[in-house]
Design an enzyme around this catalytic site. Sequence first.
Site, mmCIF file in Angstrom:
data_model
loop_
_atom_site.group_PDB
_atom_site.id
_atom_site.type_symbol
_atom_site.label_atom_id
_atom_site.label_comp_id
_atom_site.label_asym_id
_atom_site.label_seq_id
_atom_site.Cartn_x
_atom_site.Cartn_y
_atom_site.Cartn_z
ATOM 1 C CB CYS A 71 -10.349 -1.836 -9.361
ATOM 2 S SG CYS A 71 -10.786 -3.083 -8.161
ATOM 3 C CG HIS A 119 -2.160 -0.896 0.838
ATOM 4 N ND1 HIS A 119 -2.243 -2.191 1.284
ATOM 5 C CD2 HIS A 119 -3.235 -0.709 0.046
ATOM 6 C CE1 HIS A 119 -3.335 -2.739 0.804
ATOM 7 N NE2 HIS A 119 -3.967 -1.874 0.046
#
Length: 572
Positions: A507, A193
């Site tokens: 996505c 992330h």
Amino acid sequence: MRSQWQGSKASGGLSLGRARVVYSANLEIEADLIDDAAIPNETKRFEAALNTTRQELQSLSERLSGALARDLVEIIEAHALILDDPDFTDGVVALIRAEHLHATAALKRQRDQLAAAFDAIEDPYLRARRDDLDHVVQRVFAALQRGGAEPDRRVRADGEILVCESLPPAELAQLQYQGLHGVVATASSPYSHTAILARSFRMPMVCGVKGALAQIHDGDLILLDADHGSLIVQPDAIDLTRFRSQQKEIERTERRRSRQKAGVAKTRDGYVIRLHANADDAETIVLAARAGADSIGLFRTEFLFMRRRELPSEEEQFRVYRDAVISMGNKPVTLRTLDLGADKTVGGPLEISQEENPALGLRGIRLSLQRSALFATQLRAMLRASAFGSVRILLPMVSAVEEVRAARSLLESCMAELRASKVPMSDQVPLGVMIEVPAAVMICNELARIADFFAIGSNDLAQYVLAADRNNAAVVNHYDPLHPAFIRTLFLVFDGAHRARCPISICGEIAGDPLYTPLLIALGLTDFSMHPNSIRDVRDMLATLNRKSLRAKAKRFLHAADRESLCALMEN
Ligand code: PEP
Ligand code: MG
């Protein structure tokens, strides 16, 4: 002396800066003992380092601005409290005096003792404070290494390139506001992330640069070519000339592109492809609207829940979702329900017990269904936002039809409750499923019957199909979206959705990487969701592709035996 280093691209870009080396909790200490006479000096050195760190934190919170500022200031305040905690500071001084340790060794010993105590705590919020302890220790450690009383350098990141083992997403956000120019990580992975965040900031980042921490020193000049995953330390005149001409070329391209109108994304043979945006806060939504995104294809709501003492209320969540919907005008916003777990950890009131293997643990929809009150609060907030525009709800980490049924039934009871209270909302709130677990791929026909749409989460799907942790630099070569098994998996999902006439988008990060665009077009995908900053690159790539001929090659993509054959297919 000039040296060249190679790692993997985590976030592209070119940058020049001075190194700021940050050591991990694995601190390099001065191991020899000091004599009695040196004790007062060593204690003073430690106290000076504490003072420097206090000043750094103070100045840091004054400089913060932007979407994450409030959360980050809270973190900084928690760090400042540790610096004033006698359990921490007196313990270090006592170790210097009683054990004749250098300040660095005493600091490390004290950190290890406190960390062990934190680990033994049941309360997950308190246990998570161990990370705060490590961040504070690293700052004090760095101040000690610089001579403690040195002026506030750590907080002035302008023109600096961070050299570290890895860093948490919040830390990157904070440094970005301070003008950091780039990141070199010895560990970490392009799919962490932190890397996703770096791409969203357009912050050049290279990861997996082994040995860099030991060899690069504070203040060394670094030329970071993150597009190629490489860096040059102490570049020479030829490197710098090349850098300046590359920079000029980038500026020319930027100027040319900003003159071009965004327009509809089309392949060279005129086929329209919809480009959606991934977002996690108001700022990315603004970027998405500006980039001409067709919708918000993925709104990661978990960032609202991270690093805070109290859960966001229904009202707070409602306002965030509503504002996202309003900002997108008449374009849909796909709100993903809470997806915590793995590297998206949460301290505070959620009380998720520490798991041996969090990527296979109580993640996403599993957690939401177990905490149904929490889930219902989030669903109500999302439903209320639907009164302001087009909202879709997306469930993460689904691995069984029962999960979708349970979520739908909770959604329906929330709707009934809101209706009974005459709260405005839309009657049409589609419920979608993320396909990011191999089990979901195998049952995608059944899922397609009960879901209103699919979104392929290729980041997680790749890690589960390939058994390669997306955050682990050691297996970065195994985490390869161009693995034939992964391509075939994507095809299965797309084919299943297509047969069931279930709308499908992708996505994960490969959707925003033009390298994969030809492949995804060949497989038949028509809806891509990505960080808004990637929309332009993918649009440009699409304009060069002939969809018809790529589609005709789909079978060859499917039968490719290895990466090399897949790359060859993409090139011609
Ligand atoms: C994915 O897994 O591809 C995804 C989009 O979700 P996240 O990266 O938030 O896990
Ligand atoms: Mg995911």
